[in-house]
Design a protein around this motif. Sequence first.
Motif, short mmCIF file in Angstrom:
data_model
loop_
_atom_site.label_atom_id
_atom_site.label_comp_id
_atom_site.label_asym_id
_atom_site.label_seq_id
_atom_site.Cartn_x
_atom_site.Cartn_y
_atom_site.Cartn_z
N PRO A 1 31.64 43.25 36.74
CA PRO A 1 31.30 42.01 37.33
C PRO A 1 30.56 42.13 38.48
O PRO A 1 30.33 43.35 39.08
CB PRO A 1 32.91 41.57 37.81
CG PRO A 1 33.54 42.92 37.77
CD PRO A 1 33.02 43.71 36.88
N TYR A 2 30.10 41.10 38.90
CA TYR A 2 28.95 41.22 40.01
C TYR A 2 29.55 41.91 41.53
O TYR A 2 28.65 42.55 42.15
CB TYR A 2 28.59 39.60 40.42
CG TYR A 2 29.57 39.12 41.33
CD1 TYR A 2 29.27 38.94 42.68
CD2 TYR A 2 30.71 38.27 41.10
CE1 TYR A 2 30.21 38.37 43.61
CE2 TYR A 2 31.61 37.56 41.55
CZ TYR A 2 31.28 37.56 42.94
OH TYR A 2 32.40 36.93 43.99
N LYS B 1 24.05 38.51 38.34
CA LYS B 1 25.04 39.34 39.19
C LYS B 1 24.27 39.94 40.24
O LYS B 1 25.05 39.97 41.44
CB LYS B 1 25.43 40.59 38.19
CG LYS B 1 26.17 40.00 37.01
CD LYS B 1 26.36 41.28 36.17
CE LYS B 1 27.59 41.03 35.11
NZ LYS B 1 27.86 42.22 34.10
N ASP C 1 36.00 43.94 31.63
CA ASP C 1 35.96 42.77 32.40
C ASP C 1 37.14 42.31 33.20
O ASP C 1 37.31 42.08 34.46
CB ASP C 1 35.42 41.61 31.86
CG ASP C 1 33.79 41.76 31.47
OD1 ASP C 1 33.18 42.43 32.06
OD2 ASP C 1 33.30 40.94 30.59
#
Length: 613
Positions: A93-94, A119, A572
Motif C-alpha cells: 500500500p501507499y 500511490k 495487501d
Amino acid sequence: MDPKNLLEMLSQTVERYSEKDALMWKQDGSYVSMTYQALWDRIRNLAAGLARLGVNPGDKVAILSNSNQMWAISDFAIGSLGAVSVPVYPTIPYNQVSYVLKNGDCTIAIVENDEQLQKVRDGDAELQHAIVMEPGPDFTATGHVSSLASLEKDGAIHPLNDWEERWKAIAEDQLMTIIHTSGTTGEPKGVMLSHENFLSNMKAIQFWLIELKPEDVQLSYLPLSHVFERLAGHYMPLSVGTTIAYAESIDTIQDNMQEVQPTIMTSVPRLFEKVYARVVEQVEGGSPVKRKMFNWALDVGGQRYDYYLNTPVQEMLLNKQMPKKLQRHLLLADRLVYQKIKQRLGGRMRSMVVGGGTLNPDIARFFWSLDIPILEGYGLTETSPVVTTNPITRAKVGTTGKPLPNVKVRIASDGEVLVKGPNVMQGYYKNQEATDKDIVDGWLHTGDIGSLDEEGYLKIIDRKKRMLVLSTGKNVAPAPVESVINESSYIEFAAVVGDGRQYVIALVTPDMENLLPWAKQQGMDVGSRAELCKRDEVQQLLTDEVARLTQSHADYEQPKKVVVVKDEWTVDSGELTPKLSLKMNHILEKYKSVIEETYDETSVSEREVAAGT
C-alpha cells in the motif's frame, strides 16, 4: 575477461548475441520479443533521458512496477549512470511505498501505471519527478510527471556522447541498488548491494548449479523487486544470452508455460506445494490402474534419484551406467507418466530453482522422482542473495545444498547460521547500528537456525525469532510443520503458534478453489466464505487434514487444535510478505483474541473458535 560491473557484463552478452531474443512479454494477447541489441539501445536512450532530468551518480531512483521488459531497461539505465535503483514491491500500500521512498532518499520514481503513480502521490515522500511506464488514456504529462516512452525518445534525440565512458568507469564496489527487507519483524531495512556483490555471487553459482545456456528460455513470474528473482531470473540469464519470458501474473503461469515452453524457471516453495497437491488429488481421484501406474513410476524415479545421490562422483565422471533394468523401467515410466506431467510445464523444463523459503523434502523428492529436478538453495537479501545451493550432479533433498565456493558458512553455538564472503552486503542504508549488530568480524548473522551435515550440506530449520519454546521445555520449528500442512489441496496457508504454551495450534485459511467444489459435492448450500468456514463439515475436514499431514511429526509438534480463519491472507491485508511468506507479527496481533480463546478452553468451545467467531 570477467566484467567489473553489471553494465560491462550485459555489454559482453550483447556483443556475442546481439540479434538473439533477450526479453519476451505478452502484448495484445501474444508474446512479442526484444533482441539483446534492441535492449541495449533502449537502455542507452533511457539513460540519456534520465541524465537530462538531472540524475547523477549516487542519486536514488525508485522502480515501482510488476516485472516486465521496462523494469529491466530501467534497472540497467539507472545503473549505467552510477545512480542507485531502489525497487519497491508493487503490491504494498501507499504508506509502505512512502516509507521506502523516504528511507531510500529517492528523488525520482519510475512507476508502472496510473495506479502506482497514485500511490506515490498519496504518500508524503518528496520526489522531484515521476516517470510512468504505461500511462493510461487520461494521462497528461506535467513538469513533474512524464512517460517513459517520451523520456526514451528524448534520450535518442539527445544522446549521451560519453555514456560508454560513464558505465565503464563504474567500480566493482560501487553501490548498485538498495533493496528493502520485507519487514516481518519490524520496519524494513535498506540493504546496500554493490556490483561486486552480484557478480561474485553469479560467478560462484555457475560453478555449482545447472549451467545456463543461450538456447534456454527462462520463465519469470516472481517480482524483480525481490533479490532472488533479480539475480536468478534477471542478471544470471542476461549474463549468458538466455531469453527471459515474463509471465503475465502468478494466476496465468500454467497458460504462459504452454506458450513459451520454458527450459528453466525460478520459484518460491508455494508454487510447488500447490502443484504437488493438485497432482496428488488428481491421481487419487483416478482409477486403481492409473494410481498403481503412477506410484510405480514414482518408485522408479526414486530409484534413479537414489542412484545419482549415492554413486561416487568419480564413477559418474567415468560414465558408469546405471543398471540396465532401471534404464528400461525409466524409459517406460517416462512415456507413461513423466511426459504427461512435463507437458503441464510446457514440455521442455529441464530444471527449476527454488528459493525464498524452505521446501518440504517430500515435495522435492516427488518432483525429482518425476524427472523434474528441483534445485533448492538458501540465501538472504543481505547476501545478494545465494549462500548455498544444491549442485545438479549431487542434489540432496531436505537440504539447501553446499556453500558456494567463495562463501564461508559456520554454525554458531546457538545454532544460528553465520556467513562470510564477497556477496555479503555493504550494510544497511542509514542504519549503522543495525549493520554493526548483524555483521560482526566480517560474519553476517543471518537470524536463521540451521545445521551442516557430514558432507557440508546446509539444512535450515527456521528463523531464530520464530522458534517456539513450549512451557514443557520442548522447542518447535513451525516452518516444517506449516510446510506439510500446506500440502493439503483444501488449505491455502497455515500458521503454527504456541510460544510459551503447553502445545501448538494451527491457524489455517481455506483454499476456496478446491473447497467450494468439495462443499457442493457434499450437498452443502454454499454461502459466503465466512459462512462456509463455520460449517461443521468444513471444520472437520480441515482439522482432519492437519492431523493427517502432521502425523509423522513428533507429538509435541502436532497442532492440538485448528482454527479455520475466514479471512483471505494477502499482501495487501498484511498477513503475507511480497514473496508470500507469513508476516507473523501481523498475524499474531490480528488474531490475538482468537488465539487466547483457543487456549482458554473454559471460555469458548472448540467449535466456536474453529469458526473464528
